[in-house]
Motif scaffolding. Structure first.
Motif, PDB file in Angstrom:
ATOM      1  N   ARG B 373       0.946  -1.380   0.082  1.00 40.66           N
ATOM      2  CA  ARG B 373       0.001  -0.054   0.046  1.00 40.66           C
ATOM      3  C   ARG B 373       0.957   1.237  -0.013  1.00 40.66           C
ATOM      4  NH1 ARG B 373      -2.016  -5.025   0.847  1.00 40.66           N
ATOM      5  NH2 ARG B 373      -4.022  -4.951   0.210  1.00 40.66           N
ATOM      6  N   VAL B 374       2.061   1.005   0.689  1.00 46.56           N
ATOM      7  CA  VAL B 374       2.921   2.222   0.771  1.00 46.56           C
ATOM      8  C   VAL B 374       3.265   2.613  -0.690  1.00 46.56           C
ATOM      9  CG1 VAL B 374       5.198   3.182   1.417  1.00 46.56           C
ATOM     10  CG2 VAL B 374       3.569   1.947   3.029  1.00 46.56           C
ATOM     11  N   MET B 375       3.613   1.263  -1.405  1.00 50.87           N
ATOM     12  CA  MET B 375       4.082   1.406  -2.803  1.00 50.87           C
ATOM     13  C   MET B 375       3.053   2.378  -3.682  1.00 50.87           C
ATOM     14  SD  MET B 375       5.737  -1.800  -3.941  1.00 50.87           S
ATOM     15  CE  MET B 375       6.876  -2.833  -2.911  1.00 50.87           C
ATOM     16  N   VAL B 376       1.682   1.930  -3.602  1.00 51.37           N
ATOM     17  CA  VAL B 376       0.680   2.636  -4.003  1.00 51.37           C
ATOM     18  C   VAL B 376       0.618   4.168  -3.732  1.00 51.37           C
ATOM     19  CG1 VAL B 376      -1.803   2.728  -4.405  1.00 51.37           C
ATOM     20  CG2 VAL B 376      -0.577   0.437  -4.441  1.00 51.37           C
ATOM     21  N   ILE B 377       0.558   4.398  -2.691  1.00 49.04           N
ATOM     22  CA  ILE B 377       0.379   5.844  -2.239  1.00 49.04           C
ATOM     23  C   ILE B 377       1.604   6.443  -2.620  1.00 49.04           C
ATOM     24  CG2 ILE B 377      -1.669   5.359  -0.593  1.00 49.04           C
ATOM     25  CD1 ILE B 377       0.523   6.083   1.765  1.00 49.04           C
ATOM     26  N   MET B 378       2.643   5.748  -2.850  1.00 49.75           N
ATOM     27  CA  MET B 378       4.074   6.740  -2.991  1.00 49.75           C
ATOM     28  C   MET B 378       4.229   6.942  -4.460  1.00 49.75           C
ATOM     29  SD  MET B 378       4.616   7.930  -0.024  1.00 49.75           S
ATOM     30  CE  MET B 378       6.225   8.784  -0.270  1.00 49.75           C
ATOM     31  N   ASP B 379       3.634   6.165  -5.104  1.00 49.88           N
ATOM     32  CA  ASP B 379       4.027   5.590  -6.582  1.00 49.88           C
ATOM     33  C   ASP B 379       4.096   7.278  -7.518  1.00 49.88           C
ATOM     34  OD1 ASP B 379       4.809   4.344  -8.812  1.00 49.88           O
ATOM     35  OD2 ASP B 379       2.987   4.944  -9.736  1.00 49.88           O
ATOM     36  N   ARG B 380       2.960   8.021  -7.349  1.00 50.06           N
ATOM     37  CA  ARG B 380       2.724   9.107  -8.019  1.00 50.06           C
ATOM     38  C   ARG B 380       3.905  10.199  -7.692  1.00 50.06           C
ATOM     39  NH1 ARG B 380      -1.967  12.575 -10.293  1.00 50.06           N
ATOM     40  NH2 ARG B 380      -0.749  14.395  -9.949  1.00 50.06           N
ATOM     41  N   LEU B 381       4.010  10.422  -6.338  1.00 48.36           N
ATOM     42  CA  LEU B 381       5.220  11.222  -5.970  1.00 48.36           C
ATOM     43  C   LEU B 381       6.545  10.741  -6.410  1.00 48.36           C
ATOM     44  CD1 LEU B 381       5.622  13.516  -4.084  1.00 48.36           C
ATOM     45  CD2 LEU B 381       6.083  11.892  -2.245  1.00 48.36           C
ATOM     46  N   MET B 382       6.894   9.463  -6.199  1.00 53.42           N
ATOM     47  CA  MET B 382       8.351   8.963  -6.672  1.00 53.42           C
ATOM     48  C   MET B 382       8.356   9.282  -8.156  1.00 53.42           C
ATOM     49  SD  MET B 382       9.116   7.807  -3.633  1.00 53.42           S
ATOM     50  CE  MET B 382      10.350   6.789  -3.415  1.00 53.42           C
ATOM     51  N   ARG B 383       7.473   8.989  -9.062  1.00 55.68           N
ATOM     52  CA  ARG B 383       7.614   9.209 -10.281  1.00 55.68           C
ATOM     53  C   ARG B 383       8.034  10.135 -10.775  1.00 55.68           C
ATOM     54  NH1 ARG B 383       2.228   8.027 -13.656  1.00 55.68           N
ATOM     55  NH2 ARG B 383       1.735   7.405 -11.546  1.00 55.68           N
ATOM     56  N   LYS B 384       7.586  11.428 -10.079  1.00 54.59           N
ATOM     57  CA  LYS B 384       7.911  12.508 -10.403  1.00 54.59           C
ATOM     58  C   LYS B 384       9.565  12.896 -10.190  1.00 54.59           C
ATOM     59  CE  LYS B 384       4.069  15.692  -9.441  1.00 54.59           C
ATOM     60  NZ  LYS B 384       3.301  14.898  -8.610  1.00 54.59           N
ATOM     61  N   PHE B 385      10.145  11.936  -9.421  1.00 54.72           N
ATOM     62  CA  PHE B 385      11.592  12.208  -9.082  1.00 54.72           C
ATOM     63  C   PHE B 385      12.314  11.238  -9.870  1.00 54.72           C
ATOM     64  CE2 PHE B 385       9.520  13.696  -5.433  1.00 54.72           C
ATOM     65  CZ  PHE B 385      10.057  15.093  -5.266  1.00 54.72           C
ATOM     66  N   GLY B 386      11.660  10.373 -10.771  1.00 50.21           N
ATOM     67  CA  GLY B 386      12.530   9.453 -11.606  1.00 50.21           C
ATOM     68  C   GLY B 386      12.553   8.296 -10.962  1.00 50.21           C
ATOM     69  N   LEU B 387      11.866   7.986  -9.885  1.00 52.02           N
ATOM     70  CA  LEU B 387      11.764   6.702  -9.175  1.00 52.02           C
ATOM     71  C   LEU B 387      10.525   6.030  -9.429  1.00 52.02           C
ATOM     72  CD1 LEU B 387      13.173   8.156  -5.981  1.00 52.02           C
ATOM     73  CD2 LEU B 387      14.333   6.637  -7.458  1.00 52.02           C
ATOM     74  N   ASN B 388      10.392   4.906  -8.967  1.00 46.36           N
ATOM     75  CA  ASN B 388       9.208   4.075  -9.170  1.00 46.36           C
ATOM     76  C   ASN B 388       8.668   3.869  -7.845  1.00 46.36           C
ATOM     77  OD1 ASN B 388       8.174   1.127  -8.969  1.00 46.36           O
ATOM     78  ND2 ASN B 388       8.912   1.168 -11.149  1.00 46.36           N
ATOM     79  N   GLY B 389       7.446   3.375  -7.709  1.00 49.55           N
ATOM     80  CA  GLY B 389       6.620   3.093  -6.264  1.00 49.55           C
ATOM     81  C   GLY B 389       7.496   2.146  -5.779  1.00 49.55           C
ATOM     82  N   ARG B 390       8.145   1.302  -6.515  1.00 49.84           N
ATOM     83  CA  ARG B 390       8.946   0.173  -5.969  1.00 49.84           C
ATOM     84  C   ARG B 390      10.162   0.523  -5.307  1.00 49.84           C
ATOM     85  NH1 ARG B 390       7.447  -5.202  -7.105  1.00 49.84           N
ATOM     86  NH2 ARG B 390       5.713  -5.127  -8.906  1.00 49.84           N
ATOM     87  N   SER B 391      10.575   1.975  -5.526  1.00 53.36           N
ATOM     88  CA  SER B 391      11.862   2.295  -5.085  1.00 53.36           C
ATOM     89  C   SER B 391      11.618   2.782  -3.604  1.00 53.36           C
ATOM     90  CB  SER B 391      12.007   3.700  -5.645  1.00 53.36           C
ATOM     91  OG  SER B 391      12.428   3.664  -7.048  1.00 53.36           O
ATOM     92  N   VAL B 392      10.293   2.729  -3.309  1.00 51.87           N
ATOM     93  CA  VAL B 392      10.056   3.051  -1.463  1.00 51.87           C
ATOM     94  C   VAL B 392      10.663   1.924  -0.888  1.00 51.87           C
ATOM     95  CG1 VAL B 392       8.332   3.233   0.055  1.00 51.87           C
ATOM     96  CG2 VAL B 392       8.002   4.208  -1.893  1.00 51.87           C
ATOM     97  N   VAL B 393      10.633   0.697  -1.276  1.00 50.21           N
ATOM     98  CA  VAL B 393      11.073  -0.418  -0.262  1.00 50.21           C
ATOM     99  C   VAL B 393      12.709  -0.036  -0.137  1.00 50.21           C
ATOM    100  CG1 VAL B 393      11.689  -2.868  -0.156  1.00 50.21           C
ATOM    101  CG2 VAL B 393       9.470  -1.914  -0.629  1.00 50.21           C
ATOM    102  N   PRO B 394      13.421  -0.078  -1.423  1.00 55.31           N
ATOM    103  CA  PRO B 394      14.994   0.341  -1.100  1.00 55.31           C
ATOM    104  C   PRO B 394      15.150   1.526  -0.472  1.00 55.31           C
ATOM    105  CG  PRO B 394      14.552  -0.278  -3.640  1.00 55.31           C
ATOM    106  CD  PRO B 394      13.176  -0.125  -2.722  1.00 55.31           C
TER     107      PRO B 394
END
Lengths: 77, 707
Positions: B373-394
């Motif tokens: 769920r963290v990946m889902v709510i963070m994806d849009r934000l992370m994408r803006k920075f060139g990252l992936n929702g999955r980048s939240v885990v690393p």
């Protein structure tokens, strides 16, 4: 307003049901097929993340999340 | 090729099928993490006793939905299963399937069975299926598939004995299912026949995988690749089209199996609890509120709860040091044992509670399904920075240690997003920085409560973590423009249902991380500790003796205690370490550091936490030997600049050091991991220079601003 011919999962409202018709993106479709998104499958739009993206769809008892842009490649009726 | 001493059992299955739980149940603490040969994908393997006389090696394959890989991790599966000469090629494949979602889980099974491998089906999550009013008949499934089916519960360990028996029987007498779910020879007979002949293959599906995946197979020659490319060309074979046809065909067969084995209600629905929780946890307001609270709880737990065991360890090491010093005859060897070795070991053990607490909380988040769920709510934000929702885990794992965190970025299939994640993850404040932060914050911030149990120290710490996160995101955003790529990143992922964490699994995760810390970082810390003790105790030539004589001549008034103190300080200043620190002092003076901090800055490149060990070694040697062992904090507070008479650890210097350690790439293990993950020195070099440059600049500004 999407016409019947171009309606995709990205156009659905939360709780709306639809049936997968076909795909617009070849390589993405391969991934979707593997995960059980087969043409003819009934899906329901389960949730939209804050700000409407990504979205979650439920089908056959499990939930897939995907980005809105990805959902826009899945044509539905 | 080395002959196999033990039979190999491979575990295969979809992500979230319970494969990892089963692996933990089968192998317990008898597991090790290595690499699959030739690739940098983590290989978890362990031993499993089949009967009194036989042990088997269990290899946990990465979780996949099919044998057609999308990421580097997933490639491992087909690379092993298509290559009988591979050292991990299994005698039996245990395919773990989620009974609550049999249809999708069986796709992988049909692909593996069609390769002609002996398969045992482990039917897992029957309890979840039952909750969804699904009845799965294992006997009918066995009849339909022609392979042994075992009902298991990977969370509780039920059915393990039956699984053991089934595996043993298949090992003794491999029975291959005669059933073929998809035969490419029915569709493209000439092409398949030609591939089989040219590549010397017996299996039609294996031939098909050669056609699709020869580009990524590690085991075939360039000549064969050219031959296969020519065959594809000659027959006008449309790869994606055929793959889609194959998947649809397989699902048609699977539909038949599912109809015959599963009794389902008219409408199958995901568990109600999951839906209700998602309404809160994915809510635009409550979702982020909960996430922030979760993060705050993690920081406070690591900061406050871990303090109690840490105090016990601290006291224990001090008592042991005192006892050894009192018992053993005073000699250089005793000093090496107490001030070198024991101080180093103490410096390793002291951080185990923090690491354990952090991994406890992170693995609960993973286990419960909340991380998705963290990946889902963070994806849009992370994408803006060139990252992936999955980048939240690393990134979140980077809070514990950048080394495993950068490795966990492999689940990001997009190269660019993965590379950026690797490059910025070390900016997240890792557990090794925590001891530095903790001591320096305790030195300059009061523990006054602000709200409830949250105090200024906690808020400062949170601020440093936030600074790390912000700089990671901004660096990612800056890097986005520099790194070129052509492939697209998909986000499609299955949302696991919420589950109670499996405590056994959580325990293993804590154990593995503590073990890795103690063995990997620990040995460096102890070694550096001893080297430092030598460097700080000996100097070039007779400079140490001369220091004492000098002092006797220049300060004849000093006697007793004060004289001993001055001698110790003089000796340290004239030791190898002191000379080293003095050499770099002009470069670090603008940041507010003296030569003692200079020594610690350099040694902490081995691992950041060495900073604290170094500081304590340096000061414990520089202090009066008769004095009681006091904590590092007291010692730092008492440290006075010889020239100005003011405390060395002023607010400006402490904050300058804090800022320096937020940014600096002071960790050779991280650099080594970056080298391994990106296959070259280019990116680690970029990483080292941009991070250390930032650290120097910002620490300079901080010190000059606060001075």
């Amino acid at each position: 307003m999407p016409t019947a011919a171009t309606k995709t999962i990205a156009d659905l409202k939360t709780g709306e049901r639809a049936i997968i018709r076909s795909f617009r993106d070849v390589s993405l479709s391969l991934k979707l097929l593997e995960m059980g998104c087969l043409p003819g499958t009934e899906i329901v739009l389960n949730f939209k993340a804050p700000f409407g993206d990504p979205i979650g769809i439920e089908m056959g008892g499990y939930c897939l999340s995907m980005r809105k842009a990805e959902a826009a490649t899945i044509l539905v009726v | 090729m080395a002959s196999k001493t033990k039979p190999i059992i491979a575990l295969a299955g979809n992500p979230n099928s319970g494969k990892s739980s089963l692996f933990n149940q089968l192998t317990g603490l008898r597991q090790k993490i290595g690499n699959f040969p030739g690739v940098t994908v983590d290989k978890k393997s362990g031993t499993f006793r089949l009967d009194a006389a036989t042990e088997a090696t269990v290899v946990d394959l990465p979780g996949v939905y099919s044998l057609y890989p999308q990421s580097l991790d997933e490639r491992v599966v087909i690379d092993i299963l298509a290559n009988p000469a591979h050292e991990d090629y299994p005698e039996v494949v245990v395919v773990v399937v989620d009974a609550s979602n049999l249809k999708r889980n069986l796709l992988l099974f049909t692909e593996i069975a069609d390769l002609g491998l002996p398969v045992v089906l482990a039917l897992n999550m029957l309890d979840v299926a039952q909750n969804m009013q699904l009845q799965v008949n294992a006997t009918k499934l066995a009849m339909q598939t022609g392979v042994p089916v075992v009902r298991i519960n990977a969370r509780t360990g039920e059915g393990l004995e039956l699984l053991r028996q089934a595996v043993r029987q298949v090992l003794e007498k491999p029975v291959l299912s005669q059933k073929v779910y998809f035969d490419p020879a029915h569709h493209v007979p000439e092409l398949i026949a030609e591939v089989k002949q040219k590549c010397d293959l017996a299996n039609n599906n294996l031939a098909l995988h050669y056609l699709h995946q020869h580009g990524i197979f590690s085991f075939i020659s360039t000549e064969k690749r050219v031959v296969l490319d020519e065959l594809i060309e000659k027959h006008g074979f449309d790869l994606p089209d055929f793959q889609a046809e194959e998947t649809i065909n397989r699902y048609q067969k699977i539909d038949g199996i599912v109809k015959a084995t599963v009794t389902a209600p008219a409408v199958v629905q995901a568990p109600v609890w999951t839906k209700r929780l998602d309404q809160i946890l994915l809510h635009p307001l409550w979702g982020y509120t909960v996430f922030l609270l979760v993060l705050l709880v993690i920081f406070q737990a690591v900061f406050l709860l871990a303090q109690y065991p840490m105090d016990v360890i601290d006291g224990g090491v001090a008592a042991l040091t005192d006892w050894l010093k009192a018992t053993l005859p005073p000699s250089a060897l005793t000093n090496l044992l107490t001030d070198g070795l024991l101080a180093g070991i103490g410096g390793v053990v002291i951080f185990i509670p923090q690491i354990a607490f952090l991994f406890l909380l992170i693995s609960i988040l993973e286990e419960s399904g909340y991380m998705a769920r963290v990946m889902v709510i963070m994806d849009r934000l992370m994408r803006k920075f060139g990252l992936n929702g999955r980048s939240v885990v690393p990134l979140i794992s980077g809070v514990a240690c950048a080394v495993p965190a950068m490795m966990s970025a492999r689940s990001i299939s997009n190269y660019k997003e993965r590379l950026i994640t690797i490059l910025v993850t070390p900016l997240m404040s890792c557990a090794a920085r925590l001891p530095i932060f903790t001591i320096l914050i305790a030195l300059v911030m009061p523990p006054t409560p602000v709200v409830g149990f949250i105090n200024w120290q906690g808020i400062t710490l949170l601020g440093l973590y936030a600074l790390g996160l912000a700089s990671a995101l901004l660096s990612a955003w800056a890097l986005k423009g520099f790194i070129k790529t052509e492939d697209k990143g998909y986000f499609i992922m299955e949302m696991p249902t919420y589950k109670w964490p499996r405590w056994y699994h959580v325990g293993i995760s804590i154990w593995e991380s503590v073990k890795a810390f103690v063995l990997e970082a620990g040995k460096i810390i102890v070694a550096i500790s001893i080297i430092l003790w030598v460097l700080a105790s000996y100097g070039p030539g007779d400079s140490m003796e001369r220091a004492e004589q000098n002092l006797r001549q220049t300060q004849p008034a000093l006697t007793g205690q004060a004289f001993d103190n001055a001698v110790a300080a003089q000796k340290l200043e004239n030791s190898y370490a002191g000379r080293f620190g003095k050499f770099i002092e002009p470069a670090i003076a603008p940041l507010g550091y003296d030569w003692k901090i200079g020594i610690a800055l350099l040694t902490s490149f081995a691992a950041r936490e060495v900073f604290v060990g170094t500081i304590s070694t340096i000061y414990s040697i520089g202090s009066d030997a008769g004095e009681e062992n006091s904590t590092i904090k007291k010692r730092l507070k008492a440290e006075v600049n010889a020239k100005t008479g003011k405390p060395v650890y002023s607010t400006a210097t402490a904050f300058s050091l804090l800022i320096f350690y937020v940014f600096a790439m002071m960790c050779m293990s991280t650099l080594a991991t970056a080298y391994r993950e990106t296959h070259g020195w280019k990116w680690p070099a970029v990483q080292f220079f941009y991070m250390t440059g930032l650290a120097y600049l910002l620490a300079f500004l901080t010190y000059q601003g606060l001075k």
